[in-house]
Enzyme design. Structure first.
Site: not given
Lengths: 566, 163
Positions: A43, A105-106, A155, A473
């Protein structure tokens, strides 16, 4: 309905990754062909790809992720876009409305997590609110000072059985959100008078000019005045870098002449800049003799770090247009004599040639030479997306961008792993253009999984990896400030074989380790127009980026090489 | 210097957290905060007291104005204004102290709103400074509990904060 709203908003491409909470939306995507979905492999890459797309096109990038880990993985990309004021819409799935707050969940509080790094966010409560919220989100993301907007959708809200009468709003009005348009005429007049009366003026312009589509007007203004101009890291390409009035980038790794000219100027016209600490060095020592004229669309950017003598809030295009008009009408004329003297002084600084490259011995490639070579063989006309580190600074210093939206890098947040997915987004926006990712072996490993995405969608990105076998760096700072103690910045014994890696993903890999072969091999790699090529350029591992600002000093205080300082 | 910033805010979920979050995110200080819906139920009025020099306050108001949920705001301390805070304070009031507490409350025009044989619950309304002064005046008394609402305020005269 969500996908229909996106289509009605003019969205052609979305970047995303499916998951439980967004399955209704993905089913809707499956059943249509107007909005194309690009399946990334992480993602974070979806957000960077959308970001690269937005930077290259000026249109907002759109991301679709699921709840919980999908949403949190997107956070780095949202923060990256926020710091650089990039328009982006992130649609995140959420658990069912009835489960919110139950540690489902999630489940994660995406609106809460993203709050400090978004321009605004929405939680959709009812299906019939979708069109209006989408319209508002795009309006907020793209107007004023642009930025990312999150739309969190439970959802059940996208459940196709919940029908409603769809109508996409034509316009949107928010009583609490207004976009500054024209600058205050009196202030612009005052600024123009100061600007014309200046003896040692300089234009200092940034990403705001690119975001605000002000490059053409800025070029006109600069040429008309005949004044020197410098760009920030975010502003490269806003003014043609090959023009003689351009002094190069300013700031921590800016050119000697740009930083000296800033320090000794008597008038600084800052446009679309934010006087970032990487530019100003110590604020109290910043441009001691200069009057500061500051143009920005965001009032909060003005006098945030450096107090402006003449603040002007407005869009860069309208303010520059007004300035051009007022310059024509003003009785004050540019003091050519003073300007000649000023240019003479600047030419003196320019002679120092602070970006001079000294070839190494034994056919070793200097990283700067790799960028110079890239510039040559792409005729200075590629889209260059960069990761973060030494290679980023070398690319900014040695690739001369003559056009806006060609230089794509994470300036504000400094996100390693940004470059490759961003180059992917650029390639999707412009399938026929040359999209290059300049990276290092450190940054690249932060999002290398996208090699698979590039194979799936035939994206012939050219990856130029300046491989110095270390976090360059970090190592440079450890060399300069920590007695060369390389604490966790080297890993040469555990680096992957990038050629085999590219091949494992179905791409082409090329290694270049001799200066004498650099041009030929790179040209061959770029000739493979329809293939992704990973070009692993082995460069001098001991090289530092110079000039470099001296901490605690002013803009004129710079280290120029390993042995020389101002 | 102490400033009282009054804000008209969209009465929407999450709006308050954006305001409060802005203060912590940018390292600004909230001394007190009150919030409640106005006569127009789509709007909340929020009053924040904060401390900072002019530059800091300018940044605070600019950043607050940038929040999409902020409709309008005013720094009340820029002009003449009325500020009020309410304090409920529970003190031990037995024996000789009972009279003294009562006298002090009268002087401050405070009201004793609940009484037991050993305890007074007192309501004091006024500026924060007055409430502080009351606390100082009864410093010899045992304080059991203090609940302050934080400051609320309006501008004096015809100036109003409305959409």
């Amino acid at each position: 309905m969500l996908i229909r709203a996106l289509h009605d908003e003019g969205v052609e491409l979305i970047y995303g990754y499916p998951g439980g909470a967004v399955l209704h939306i993905y089913d809707a995507i499956f059943n249509q062909d107007k909005v194309e979905h690009i399946l990334v492999r992480h993602e974070q890459a979806a957000t960077h790809a959308a970001d690269g797309y937005a930077r290259a096109t000026g249109r907002p990038g759109v991301v679709l992720v699921t709840s919980g880990p999908g949403a949190t993985n997107a956070v780095t990309g949202i923060a990256t876009a926020f710091m650089d004021s990039i328009p982006m819409i992130v649609i995140s799935g959420q658990v069912d409305s009835s489960l919110i707050g139950s540690d489902g969940f999630q489940e994660t509080d995406m609106v809460g997590i993203s709050r400090p790094i978004v321009k605004h966010s929405f939680m959709v409560q009812n299906p019939e609110d979708i069109p209006n919220i989408v319209k508002k989100a795009f309006y907020i993301a793209t107007t004023g000072r642009p930025g990312p907007v999150v739309i969190d959708i439970p959802k059940d809200v996208t459940d196709p059985s919940r029908k409603f009468k769809y109508a996409y709003p034509e316009s949107v009005k928010l009583r609490s959100y207004s976009v500054p348009a024209k600058g205050h005429t009196g202030q612009i007049k005052k600024a123009v008078e100061i600007l014309l009366a200046a003896k040692r003026p300089i234009l200092y312009t940034g990403g705001g000019v690119i975001q605000g589509e002000g490059s053409a007007l800025l070029t006109e203004l600069t040429r008309k005045l005949g004044y020197p101009i410098t760009n920030t890291l975010m502003g490269l390409g806003a003014y043609p870098a090959t023009d003689k009035q351009f002094l190069g980038m300013l700031g921590m790794h800016g050119t000697y002449e740009a930083n000296m000219a800033m320090h000794f100027s008597d008038v600084v016209l800052g446009i679309g800049v934010r006087f970032d600490d990487r530019v100003t060095n110590t604020i109290s020592k910043f441009c001691p003799g200069a009057k500061i004229l500051h143009v920005d669309i965001d009032p909060a950017s003005i006098s945030k770090t450096v107090a402006a003598d003449v603040p002007i809030v407005g869009s860069v295009t309208s303010v520059i247009e007004d300035m051009l008009e007022l310059i024509k009408l003003s009785e004050t004329k540019v003091d050519r004599k003073a300007l000649d003297l000023w240019w003479k002084q600047i030419e003196g600084w320019r002679e120092k040639d602070s970006l001079k490259v000294v070839s190494a011995e034994n056919d070793v490639i200097k990283p700067q030479q790799a960028i110079q070579c890239l510039y040559e063989i792409t005729n200075g006309d590629a889209y260059v997306s960069s990761d973060v580190g030494q290679h980023q600074m070398f690319a900014a210093q040695y690739y001369k961008f003559d056009k806006p939206r060609r230089w794509i890098n994470s300036g504000g947040l400094g996100t390693m792993g940004f470059g490759f997915p961003a180059a992917m987004g650029v390639q999707l926006a412009f399938p026929d253009a040359v999209s290059v990712c300049v990276t290092g072996e450190g940054s690249f490993q932060m999002n290398l999984q996208e090699l698979a995405t590039c194979l799936q969608y035939n994206l012939p990105v050219k990856i130029v990896c300046l491989n110095n076998q270390a976090l360059g760096m970090v190592k440079q700072w450890q060399d300069m400030q920590y007695g060369g103690r390389y604490s966790h910045s080297t890993y040469s014994e555990s680096l992957p074989d990038f050629i085999k890696l590219a091949e494992a993903y179905g791409h082409v890999g090329v290694r270049i380790d001799k200066l004498s072969e650099l041009k030929q091999k790179m040209t061959e790699a770029f000739a493979l127009k329809d293939r992704l090529v990973f070009i692993d350029v082995m460069v001098d591992p001991m090289e530092h980026v110079y000039p470099m600002a001296i901490k605690g000093g002013s803009m004129k205080d710079m280290i120029l090489s390993k042995t020389e300082r101002t | 210097m102490r400033h009282i910033i009054s804000i008209l805010l969209e009465n929407e979920p999450g709006a308050l957290s954006r305001v409060v979050g802005l203060f912590s995110q940018r390292n600004y200080n909230i001394e007190s905060l009150t919030v409640a819906p106005t006569e127009d139920h789509t709007l909340s009025r929020l009053t924040i007291t904060t401390v900072g020099d002019d530059r800091k306050i300018e940044q605070i108001t600019k950043h607050l104005n940038k929040l999409v949920d902020v409709v309008k705001l005013v720094d009340l301390t820029e002009g003449a204004h009325i500020e009020r805070e309410l304090m409920l304070i529970k003190v031990k009031a037995a024996g000789a102290q009972r009279d003294e507490v009562k006298r002090t409350a009268d002087i401050f025009r405070a009201q004793i709103v609940d009484v037991t044989s050993t305890i007074y619950s007192i309501q004091v309304v006024g500026t924060s400074a007055k409430l502080d002064a009351f606390l100082a005046a009864i410093s010899g008394i045992t304080i059991l509990e203090v609940a302050r609402t934080g400051v609320s305020g309006v501008s004096r005269g015809e100036k109003v904060l409305s959409v």
